[in-house]
Scaffold this motif. Structure first.
Motif, short mmCIF file in Angstrom:
data_model
loop_
_atom_site.label_atom_id
_atom_site.label_comp_id
_atom_site.label_asym_id
_atom_site.label_seq_id
_atom_site.Cartn_x
_atom_site.Cartn_y
_atom_site.Cartn_z
N ARG A 396 11.34 -18.22 -59.55
CA ARG A 396 12.71 -18.60 -59.23
C ARG A 396 12.97 -18.54 -57.72
NH1 ARG A 396 17.40 -18.54 -62.71
NH2 ARG A 396 19.12 -19.37 -61.50
N SER A 397 12.32 -17.59 -57.06
CA SER A 397 12.56 -17.41 -55.62
C SER A 397 11.80 -18.42 -54.77
CB SER A 397 12.15 -15.99 -55.20
OG SER A 397 10.77 -15.76 -55.50
N HIS A 400 14.70 -23.36 -53.75
CA HIS A 400 16.12 -23.17 -53.44
C HIS A 400 16.88 -24.43 -53.85
CE1 HIS A 400 15.05 -19.57 -51.17
NE2 HIS A 400 14.07 -20.28 -50.63
N CYS A 402 20.40 -26.54 -53.97
CA CYS A 402 21.71 -26.73 -53.34
C CYS A 402 22.45 -27.84 -54.09
CB CYS A 402 21.55 -27.09 -51.86
SG CYS A 402 23.10 -27.42 -51.00
N GLY A 412 11.42 -26.21 -51.55
CA GLY A 412 10.58 -25.05 -51.83
C GLY A 412 9.19 -25.21 -51.28
#
Length: 475
Positions: A396-397, A400, A402, A412
């Motif tokens: 998940r990290s 990103h 938006c 990413g």
């Protein structure tokens, strides 16, 4: 109407007609303007020549009001030697032998005639001849750029196939999944050019086994004209990945099968293009092509070195093409004023990270603002728009997301999988890695605050409620 506008765009019509400084396309040709994008390597020196067809001399030497000039742009695409130029020849009803027509590498632009003067056709005629090995990568990249540019410019994409082959199916699939073609405003037609079929019954057999069986297409009909002169046009309709597709049939000229299919297919295609007034747009084809190419050049070329061995980063330098100040050429912006374009070549090197699919499509397009882009599907209900993005191997990290009112932006990084295997030699590498940035345009505004996302088995599901508007009466 379209031809003067295209000539203005190419720099031929200014205050008067000035075609004499342009090279003419030699031999019989349907093309009006050719951007001779024969090789990316040519940008090092002379660039790409703007050439003219024979009709340029007949254009009126006055500038029409560009605000009143609009039309639809049709890109004719398909694998090599499927009959793309034959189709243009047939649609324009011009008696030129397709086998003797000039095939110029690059983007070839043809403005419609007579009642079709609001239609512009783009052909990406190229070459399938052998080439020395160290030039092969450049040809692949050039062909990919041409296809990407043509799909970006068009309103309609007409895919030409002969008797259907697996390679044609792959080609069609890549076109239909292309982000440009996936847009709701793009229309797709498939022309089945059965150039070896003469008998009506043989044409019906091919239609049954290929059009109806493989594409699950159904026979449809629409009427062209009014009163006693009205004509019924038969075509086939299929749906693929949510895109409505019209199939038109052509058979070998001057045969019984052609008598049944060819004329009604011509009428059907041209009428569909003519009545699509809601899809008309400005016809600044040459300038728009250059603008699109400029978005791709920084990703096409790798970092090179200046003569003093200092680093020249093409992505930071923002390579751009422009029209030469005095010559009919498209050149790099730092060569715009050069009198001798063969001097002081601009050092260019193709990026080694270019990615292609089997038909040379998605590699360049996948590098907008990043090295690659993940696949995604887009769905719509009455209440929301749902995007499902394939991001297997990501935490998940690692990505990103938006959300803005009219787009979803995901950025990413994927680590090179080879790093997890000590002392490995790469035999095949099809899984992209490095930085990516994906922008998904949405057809309506959404409520960002209420958007929700969930991750499951490598898929990101992003549900975006459509923005609701209220009416307030002021007294």
């Amino acid at each position: 109407m379209a031809l003067p506008n295209i000539l203005i765009d190419a720099g031929v019509l200014v205050r008067k007609l000035i075609p004499n400084r342009f090279t003419k396309v030699s031999g019989p040709t349907l093309y009006d303007v050719v951007l001779r994008i024969d090789s990316l390597e040519s940008l090092s020196t002379t660039g790409w020549e703007i050439m003219l067809g024979p009709r340029a001399n007949d254009a009126q030497p006055q500038i029409p009001n560009k605000n009143d000039i609009s039309g639809v742009v049709v890109t004719i695409i398909g694998s090599y030697n499927r009959g793309k130029t034959f189709l243009l020849n047939t649609l324009f009803n011009i008696e030129l032998s397709s086998g003797n027509l000039v095939h110029t590498e690059g983007l070839s632009i043809t403005a419609g005639r007579n009642d079709a003067d609001h239609i512009v056709f783009i052909d990406t005629a190229g070459s399938d001849t052998a080439i020395i090995e160290d030039k092969l990568d450049c040809r692949k990249a050039t062909e990919a750029l041409l296809k990407e540019t043509a799909l970006n410019l068009c309103t309609f994409a007409i895919i030409v196939v002969n008797r259907l082959r697996a390679s044609d199916q792959s080609y069609i699939r890549q076109v239909l999944t292309h982000p440009e073609v996936s847009k709701p405003s793009k229309r797709v037609y498939i022309v089945h050019n059965l150039m070896d079929v003469e008998a009506v019954e043989d044409a019906e057999k091919v239609i049954d086994t290929e059009v109806k069986s493989i594409f699950k297409a159904e026979l449809k009909k629409f009427k062209v004209g009014m009163g006693p002169n009205a004509t019924d046009v038969n075509y086939y309709h299929s749906t693929n990945r949510g895109k409505d597709i019209r199939h038109f049939i052509f058979a070998k000229s001057n045969t019984p099968a052609a008598a049944v299919w060819n004329q009604q297919s011509i009428i059907g295609i041209m009428n569909s293009l003519t009545v699509a007034t809601e899809l008309r747009r400005n016809l600044d084809i040459v300038n728009e092509a250059m603008q699109f190419i400029n978005t791709k050049l920084p990703q096409l070329f790798a970092t090179t070195h200046n003569q003093d061995n200092s680093v020249r980063d093409n992505s930071e330098q923002q390579l751009q093409v422009v029209k030469h100040a005095t010559k009919p050429f498209i050149v790099l912006s730092d060569r715009k004023e050069l009198e001798n374009l063969d001097e002081n070549p601009h050092e260019l090197e193709l990026s080694p990270t270019l990615l292609y699919d089997a038909r040379y499509f998605l590699g360049i397009n996948s590098m907008d603002s990043g090295k690659w882009q993940p696949n995604y599907n887009l769905y719509e209900t009455d209440e929301e728009i749902i995007a499902i993005v394939e991001l297997s191997g990501f935490q998940r990290s690692d990505a990103h997301v938006c959300i803005i009112e009219e787009a979803i932006v995901i950025e990413g990084w994927r680590t090179d999988l080879k790093q997890s295997i000590p002392n490995a030699i790469t035999d095949c590498s099809n899984i992209p890695f490095d930085h990516f940035k994906l922008q998904i345009p949405l057809k309506c505004k959404i409520d960002c605050a209420k958007t929700k996302m969930e991750c499951d088995n490598g898929f990101y599901k992003i549900a975006c409620p459509k923005k609701k508007y209220t009416t307030v009466l002021l007294e």
